[in-house]
Write a protein that holds these residues in place. Structure first.
Motif, PDB file in Angstrom:
ATOM      1  N   THR A   1       2.144   3.815  -0.092  1.00 55.67           N
ATOM      2  CA  THR A   1       1.622   4.249   0.506  1.00 55.67           C
ATOM      3  C   THR A   1       1.637   4.738   2.306  1.00 55.67           C
ATOM      4  OG1 THR A   1       1.287   2.122   1.998  1.00 55.67           O
ATOM      5  CG2 THR A   1      -0.072   2.207   0.275  1.00 55.67           C
ATOM      6  N   ARG A   2       2.996   5.416   1.955  1.00 56.78           N
ATOM      7  CA  ARG A   2       3.324   5.995   3.473  1.00 56.78           C
ATOM      8  C   ARG A   2       2.772   7.808   2.295  1.00 56.78           C
ATOM      9  NH1 ARG A   2       4.870   4.463   7.747  1.00 56.78           N
ATOM     10  NH2 ARG A   2       5.948   6.137   8.244  1.00 56.78           N
ATOM     11  N   GLU A   3       2.308   8.137   3.747  1.00 53.04           N
ATOM     12  CA  GLU A   3       1.847   9.876   3.458  1.00 53.04           C
ATOM     13  C   GLU A   3       2.976  10.961   4.179  1.00 53.04           C
ATOM     14  OE1 GLU A   3      -1.723   9.664   5.950  1.00 53.04           O
ATOM     15  OE2 GLU A   3      -2.852   8.760   3.815  1.00 53.04           O
ATOM     16  N   ASP A   4       3.781  10.481   4.729  1.00 52.91           N
ATOM     17  CA  ASP A   4       5.240  11.408   5.252  1.00 52.91           C
ATOM     18  C   ASP A   4       5.940  11.467   4.566  1.00 52.91           C
ATOM     19  OD1 ASP A   4       5.846   8.810   6.021  1.00 52.91           O
ATOM     20  OD2 ASP A   4       6.080   8.892   7.871  1.00 52.91           O
ATOM     21  N   ASP A   5       5.634  11.332   3.290  1.00 49.45           N
ATOM     22  CA  ASP A   5       7.068  10.894   2.603  1.00 49.45           C
ATOM     23  C   ASP A   5       7.983  10.720   3.279  1.00 49.45           C
ATOM     24  OD1 ASP A   5       5.628  12.367   0.897  1.00 49.45           O
ATOM     25  OD2 ASP A   5       6.157  14.406   2.099  1.00 49.45           O
ATOM     26  N   ARG A   6       7.841   9.890   3.762  1.00 49.21           N
ATOM     27  CA  ARG A   6       9.041   8.425   4.622  1.00 49.21           C
ATOM     28  C   ARG A   6       9.068   7.096   4.183  1.00 49.21           C
ATOM     29  NH1 ARG A   6       9.987   9.095   9.869  1.00 49.21           N
ATOM     30  NH2 ARG A   6      11.503   8.758   9.823  1.00 49.21           N
ATOM     31  N   SER A   7      10.225   6.500   4.485  1.00 48.43           N
ATOM     32  CA  SER A   7       9.793   5.501   3.895  1.00 48.43           C
ATOM     33  C   SER A   7       9.604   4.256   5.175  1.00 48.43           C
ATOM     34  CB  SER A   7      10.911   4.461   3.630  1.00 48.43           C
ATOM     35  OG  SER A   7      12.062   4.198   4.674  1.00 48.43           O
ATOM     36  N   LEU A   8       8.736   3.136   4.998  1.00 47.17           N
ATOM     37  CA  LEU A   8       8.286   1.946   6.182  1.00 47.17           C
ATOM     38  C   LEU A   8       9.907   2.142   6.501  1.00 47.17           C
ATOM     39  CD1 LEU A   8       6.485   0.377   7.719  1.00 47.17           C
ATOM     40  CD2 LEU A   8       7.057  -1.120   6.003  1.00 47.17           C
ATOM     41  N   THR A   9      10.919   1.588   6.469  1.00 46.88           N
ATOM     42  CA  THR A   9      11.694   1.164   6.609  1.00 46.88           C
ATOM     43  C   THR A   9      12.226   2.590   8.099  1.00 46.88           C
ATOM     44  OG1 THR A   9      12.626  -0.136   5.515  1.00 46.88           O
ATOM     45  CG2 THR A   9      14.400   0.659   6.815  1.00 46.88           C
ATOM     46  N   GLN A  10      12.778   3.524   8.006  1.00 44.78           N
ATOM     47  CA  GLN A  10      12.518   4.612   8.675  1.00 44.78           C
ATOM     48  C   GLN A  10      11.792   4.787   9.463  1.00 44.78           C
ATOM     49  OE1 GLN A  10      12.804   7.963   5.100  1.00 44.78           O
ATOM     50  NE2 GLN A  10      14.526   8.294   6.151  1.00 44.78           N
ATOM     51  N   ALA A  11      11.052   4.408   9.465  1.00 46.69           N
ATOM     52  CA  ALA A  11       9.612   4.783  10.696  1.00 46.69           C
ATOM     53  C   ALA A  11      10.199   3.198  11.618  1.00 46.69           C
ATOM     54  CB  ALA A  11       8.221   3.940  10.007  1.00 46.69           C
TER      55      ALA A  11
ATOM     56  N   ASN B   1       9.721  -5.254   3.598  1.00 50.69           N
ATOM     57  CA  ASN B   1       7.760  -4.875   3.112  1.00 50.69           C
ATOM     58  C   ASN B   1       8.159  -4.068   2.570  1.00 50.69           C
ATOM     59  OD1 ASN B   1       6.236  -6.458   5.541  1.00 50.69           O
ATOM     60  ND2 ASN B   1       8.303  -5.810   6.156  1.00 50.69           N
ATOM     61  N   ASN B   2       6.892  -4.052   1.432  1.00 44.90           N
ATOM     62  CA  ASN B   2       7.012  -2.803   0.008  1.00 44.90           C
ATOM     63  C   ASN B   2       5.366  -2.336   1.137  1.00 44.90           C
ATOM     64  OD1 ASN B   2       8.909  -2.900  -0.902  1.00 44.90           O
ATOM     65  ND2 ASN B   2       8.130  -5.062  -1.569  1.00 44.90           N
ATOM     66  N   PRO B   3       5.069  -1.261   1.480  1.00 46.49           N
ATOM     67  CA  PRO B   3       3.871  -0.117   1.434  1.00 46.49           C
ATOM     68  C   PRO B   3       3.087   0.240   0.512  1.00 46.49           C
ATOM     69  CG  PRO B   3       5.564   0.987   2.493  1.00 46.49           C
ATOM     70  CD  PRO B   3       6.424  -0.065   2.242  1.00 46.49           C
ATOM     71  N   VAL B   4       2.708  -0.939  -0.594  1.00 44.32           N
ATOM     72  CA  VAL B   4       2.069  -0.746  -1.645  1.00 44.32           C
ATOM     73  C   VAL B   4       0.843  -0.624  -2.125  1.00 44.32           C
ATOM     74  CG1 VAL B   4       2.838  -0.920  -4.098  1.00 44.32           C
ATOM     75  CG2 VAL B   4       5.008  -0.561  -2.740  1.00 44.32           C
TER      76      VAL B   4
ATOM     77  N   LEU C   1      11.863  -8.674   9.789  1.00 43.20           N
ATOM     78  CA  LEU C   1      10.285  -8.485   9.399  1.00 43.20           C
ATOM     79  C   LEU C   1       9.659  -9.039   8.207  1.00 43.20           C
ATOM     80  CD1 LEU C   1      10.592  -4.588  10.854  1.00 43.20           C
ATOM     81  CD2 LEU C   1      10.084  -7.016  12.475  1.00 43.20           C
ATOM     82  N   ALA C   2       9.311 -10.305   8.194  1.00 40.13           N
ATOM     83  CA  ALA C   2       8.453 -10.558   6.670  1.00 40.13           C
ATOM     84  C   ALA C   2       7.182 -10.917   7.533  1.00 40.13           C
ATOM     85  CB  ALA C   2       9.355 -12.457   6.630  1.00 40.13           C
ATOM     86  N   THR C   3       6.258 -10.114   7.975  1.00 38.24           N
ATOM     87  CA  THR C   3       4.917 -10.112   8.208  1.00 38.24           C
ATOM     88  C   THR C   3       3.903  -9.009   7.184  1.00 38.24           C
ATOM     89  OG1 THR C   3       4.618  -7.957   8.963  1.00 38.24           O
ATOM     90  CG2 THR C   3       5.317 -10.073  10.899  1.00 38.24           C
ATOM     91  N   ARG C   4       2.870  -8.717   6.571  1.00 34.72           N
ATOM     92  CA  ARG C   4       2.257  -7.931   5.484  1.00 34.72           C
ATOM     93  C   ARG C   4       2.451  -7.335   6.085  1.00 34.72           C
ATOM     94  NH1 ARG C   4      -3.560  -8.092   4.913  1.00 34.72           N
ATOM     95  NH2 ARG C   4      -3.199  -7.892   7.232  1.00 34.72           N
ATOM     96  N   TRP C   5       3.113  -5.724   4.734  1.00 36.51           N
ATOM     97  CA  TRP C   5       3.218  -4.367   5.481  1.00 36.51           C
ATOM     98  C   TRP C   5       2.459  -4.112   6.516  1.00 36.51           C
ATOM     99  CZ3 TRP C   5       1.177  -0.219   4.768  1.00 36.51           C
ATOM    100  CH2 TRP C   5       0.147   0.122   4.271  1.00 36.51           C
ATOM    101  N   GLU C   6       1.137  -3.921   6.130  1.00 34.39           N
ATOM    102  CA  GLU C   6       0.637  -3.851   7.281  1.00 34.39           C
ATOM    103  C   GLU C   6       0.288  -3.779   9.241  1.00 34.39           C
ATOM    104  OE1 GLU C   6      -2.331  -4.718   3.425  1.00 34.39           O
ATOM    105  OE2 GLU C   6      -1.045  -4.990   4.776  1.00 34.39           O
ATOM    106  N   ASP C   7       0.928  -5.186   8.556  1.00 36.48           N
ATOM    107  CA  ASP C   7       0.887  -6.180  10.127  1.00 36.48           C
ATOM    108  C   ASP C   7       2.832  -6.022  10.668  1.00 36.48           C
ATOM    109  OD1 ASP C   7      -1.493  -6.643   9.500  1.00 36.48           O
ATOM    110  OD2 ASP C   7      -1.161  -8.835   8.935  1.00 36.48           O
TER     111      ASP C   7
END
Length: 214
Positions: free
Chosen positions: A101-111, A90-93, A61-67
């Motif tokens: 920028t993650r608001e649930d105290d979990r990583s983008l990877t876990q999501a 990706n880095n949600p930064v 997954l090599a998009t922007r993290w927002e995408d």
């Protein structure tokens, strides 16, 4: 190994350029003509996101993290990733606060892992800028670059192999419950890069015992 990449930007090109000598690689992008041009430069093929996901045993997954999630949808949704190793780079930064920028105290990877329950998900290649992955040498202070990653056990050996194939040492931090640590560490690097540091600025994990063995 067949590797499908969702994206065809700088990171996709840099990693695929290293992998294409050993693996079959397909890039994808919203602009297929652009993706085809990038692929031709590095000896890869190009297709739609859906074709890349179908092609790859491994999907990066090599998009922007927002995408990321719209990219997954473009590839065919969760069903398209069943049984595949999926690597989140990706880095949600925020580039304003340099905080994750993650608001649930979990990583983008876990999501992503939750969204793709049939896939084997891991995180890697997120802690350095494009210029680092383009480097043919991959040594810093006379030591081989160490790439930290997280993965479930099913993805572990595959991700480690792909890290070694770009010229770095692979070091597993743990399962994806630790991915937020990689994202937070990357935020530090990003902050310094935006402050004007050299594009090859990295954290390198020093392993004296490894150097002693070599």
């Amino acid at each position: 190994m067949k590797i499908g990449i969702i994206g065809s930007g700088g990171m996709a090109k840099a990693l695929a350029g290293k992998w294409s000598s050993k693996h079959q690689v397909m890039l994808s992008g919203r602009d297929l003509e652009k993706a085809s041009g990038v692929a031709a430069e590095i000896g890869a093929s190009a297709g739609s996101a859906q074709e890349a996901a179908g092609f790859g045993e491994v999907v990066v997954l090599a998009t922007r993290w927002e995408d990321v999630f719209s990219g997954i949808d473009s590839a065919g949704g969760p069903d398209a990733f069943q049984g595949k190793v999926v690597i989140d780079i990706n880095n949600p930064v925020s580039i304003e606060t340099f905080l994750t920028t993650r608001e649930d105290d979990r990583s983008l990877t876990q999501a992503i892992a939750d969204h793709l329950p049939g896939a084997h998900v891991g995180k890697a290649f997120n802690m350095a800028q494009v210029a680092v992955w383009e480097d043919e040498d991959m040594t810093y202070d006379d030591r081989q670059m160490v790439t930290l990653y997280t993965a479930d056990e099913s993805a572990d050996s595959v991700i480690a192999e792909l890290i070694r194939d770009v010229g770095a040492d692979a070091l597993r931090l743990g399962g994806n419950e630790h991915a937020y640590q990689l994202e937070a560490a990357a935020a530090i690097v990003i902050k310094f890069l935006f402050a004007g540091r050299d594009p090859q600025t990295i954290f390198n994990f020093i392993q004296p015992e490894v150097k002693a063995v070599r």
